[in-house]
Scaffold this active site. Structure first.
Site, PDB file in Angstrom:
ATOM      1  N   MET A 208       3.921 -48.388 -18.890  1.00 49.63           N
ATOM      2  CA  MET A 208       4.725 -47.161 -18.755  1.00 49.63           C
ATOM      3  C   MET A 208       4.653 -46.644 -17.321  1.00 49.63           C
ATOM      4  O   MET A 208       5.652 -46.197 -16.742  1.00 49.63           O
ATOM      5  CB  MET A 208       4.236 -46.072 -19.711  1.00 49.63           C
ATOM      6  CG  MET A 208       4.169 -46.483 -21.162  1.00 49.63           C
ATOM      7  SD  MET A 208       5.694 -47.228 -21.785  1.00 49.63           S
ATOM      8  CE  MET A 208       5.065 -47.988 -23.280  1.00 49.63           C
ATOM      9  N   LYS A 209       3.467 -46.688 -16.748  1.00 50.37           N
ATOM     10  CA  LYS A 209       3.305 -46.203 -15.382  1.00 50.37           C
ATOM     11  C   LYS A 209       3.988 -47.129 -14.384  1.00 50.37           C
ATOM     12  O   LYS A 209       4.504 -46.683 -13.352  1.00 50.37           O
ATOM     13  CB  LYS A 209       1.816 -46.057 -15.057  1.00 50.37           C
ATOM     14  CG  LYS A 209       1.111 -44.962 -15.843  1.00 50.37           C
ATOM     15  CD  LYS A 209       1.696 -43.586 -15.570  1.00 50.37           C
ATOM     16  CE  LYS A 209       0.789 -42.473 -16.066  1.00 50.37           C
ATOM     17  NZ  LYS A 209       1.358 -41.136 -15.789  1.00 50.37           N
TER      18      LYS A 209
ATOM     19  N   ALA B 120      -0.250 -51.223 -22.552  1.00 52.23           N
ATOM     20  CA  ALA B 120       0.883 -50.340 -22.849  1.00 52.23           C
ATOM     21  C   ALA B 120       0.912 -49.164 -21.863  1.00 52.23           C
ATOM     22  O   ALA B 120       1.955 -48.860 -21.272  1.00 52.23           O
ATOM     23  CB  ALA B 120       0.799 -49.829 -24.283  1.00 52.23           C
ATOM     24  N   TYR B 121      -0.230 -48.520 -21.676  1.00 56.40           N
ATOM     25  CA  TYR B 121      -0.311 -47.368 -20.762  1.00 56.40           C
ATOM     26  C   TYR B 121       0.150 -47.749 -19.354  1.00 56.40           C
ATOM     27  O   TYR B 121       0.997 -47.083 -18.753  1.00 56.40           O
ATOM     28  CB  TYR B 121      -1.747 -46.858 -20.743  1.00 56.40           C
ATOM     29  CG  TYR B 121      -2.024 -45.779 -19.713  1.00 56.40           C
ATOM     30  CD1 TYR B 121      -1.706 -44.452 -19.963  1.00 56.40           C
ATOM     31  CD2 TYR B 121      -2.624 -46.098 -18.492  1.00 56.40           C
ATOM     32  CE1 TYR B 121      -1.970 -43.456 -19.025  1.00 56.40           C
ATOM     33  CE2 TYR B 121      -2.886 -45.124 -17.546  1.00 56.40           C
ATOM     34  CZ  TYR B 121      -2.562 -43.813 -17.822  1.00 56.40           C
ATOM     35  OH  TYR B 121      -2.810 -42.838 -16.885  1.00 56.40           O
ATOM     36  N   ALA B 122      -0.402 -48.835 -18.833  1.00 58.19           N
ATOM     37  CA  ALA B 122      -0.081 -49.227 -17.458  1.00 58.19           C
ATOM     38  C   ALA B 122       1.368 -49.671 -17.334  1.00 58.19           C
ATOM     39  O   ALA B 122       2.001 -49.470 -16.288  1.00 58.19           O
ATOM     40  CB  ALA B 122      -1.020 -50.333 -16.985  1.00 58.19           C
TER      41      ALA B 122
END
Length: 256
Positions: free
Chosen positions: A164-165, A160-162
């Site tokens: 978004m990036k 999820a984090y990556a």
């Protein structure tokens, strides 16, 4: 500092600690004045301001929740007041979208709440904060978005984090295209694993994790904040004036 030319001004979100603080100090060393935002750590942000002032620069700190789009108009108004009061200007030159949180959660167990938290801070918030601040960004200025090495290589728990990036990196290119008519450059800096309190400070505090990161990095160690702040600050200089729409990874050569 040459007093014949007015200082450039940068806004660094999440500037009270970690990479944001390091970036603010690196900008100050280049003669760029700084406004830092903080979410809750007011005392730490005010100390960053004092450090910059001790070096002869000007600085200010403002509270901002980068996940709350409804607060951005009020923040823009506060920023305009600060720019007028301290610098006698109605604009600033460089926006560094740095504020963020780390979250490692396996894909099968990632909750909608976790997903939304990451999206609001790392993508939606960045998109609409920058949109709101566009009238305050001077022509021929610049925007630096902070991405991550995890958009190029994959480590379990960061889907999820990556993602978004990854969206931020695509957005960076589109902004560069649309804002080019104003001379505004837009780039993304993608740090590798950095030993800060980010994500609970695991890399900084766990020797085994630190040793693993060192083993997969060409330069043989984990990153430090000092490895990143200067890279971001360098994009806020005339020497980097022809660099636009780029993803610049600063990872020491991780996972090559």
């Amino acid at each position: 500092m040459n007093t014949n030319h007015p200082s450039k001004i940068a806004l660094v979100t999440g500037g009270s600690r970690g990479l944001g603080k390091n970036t603010a100090m690196a900008l100050a060393r280049k003669g760029v004045d700084v406004v830092v935002t903080y979410y809750s750590q007011k005392a730490e942000a005010e100390e960053v301001v004092r450090e910059i002032e001790r070096q002869g620069g000007k600085a200010a700190a403002l509270q901002l929740d980068t996940s709350l789009v409804s607060s951005f108009d009020a923040f823009a108004a506060s920023l305009r007041e600060v720019l007028t009061a301290i610098w006698n200007r109605d604009s600033f030159d460089y926006l560094i979208n740095n504020a963020g949180i780390g979250m490692n959660t396996p894909f099968p167990s990632t909750t909608e709440e976790q997903f939304d938290t990451l999206m609001n801070i790392h993508f939606k918030g960045v998109y609409f904060l920058t949109q709101r601040l566009l009238p305050l960004i001077a022509d021929n200025g610049g925007i630096v978005n902070i991405s991550t090495g995890l958009t190029r290589f994959s480590i379990e728990g960061y889907s999820a984090y990556a993602s978004m990036k990854g969206a931020v990196e695509v957005m960076t290119r589109y902004w560069a295209k649309e804002l080019g008519k104003r001379g505004i450059r837009v780039n993304a800096v993608a740090p590798g694993a950095i030993a800060t309190d980010f994500g609970g400070g695991t890399l900084r505090d766990n020797p085994n994790v630190n040793a693993h990161i060192a083993s997969i990095t060409a330069l043989g160690r984990a990153g430090q904040p000092d490895d990143i702040g200067g890279v971001i600050a360098s994009l806020c200089t005339d020497e980097m004036g022809w660099v636009n729409a780029q993803r610049i990874e600063a990872s020491g050569g991780m996972v090559l």
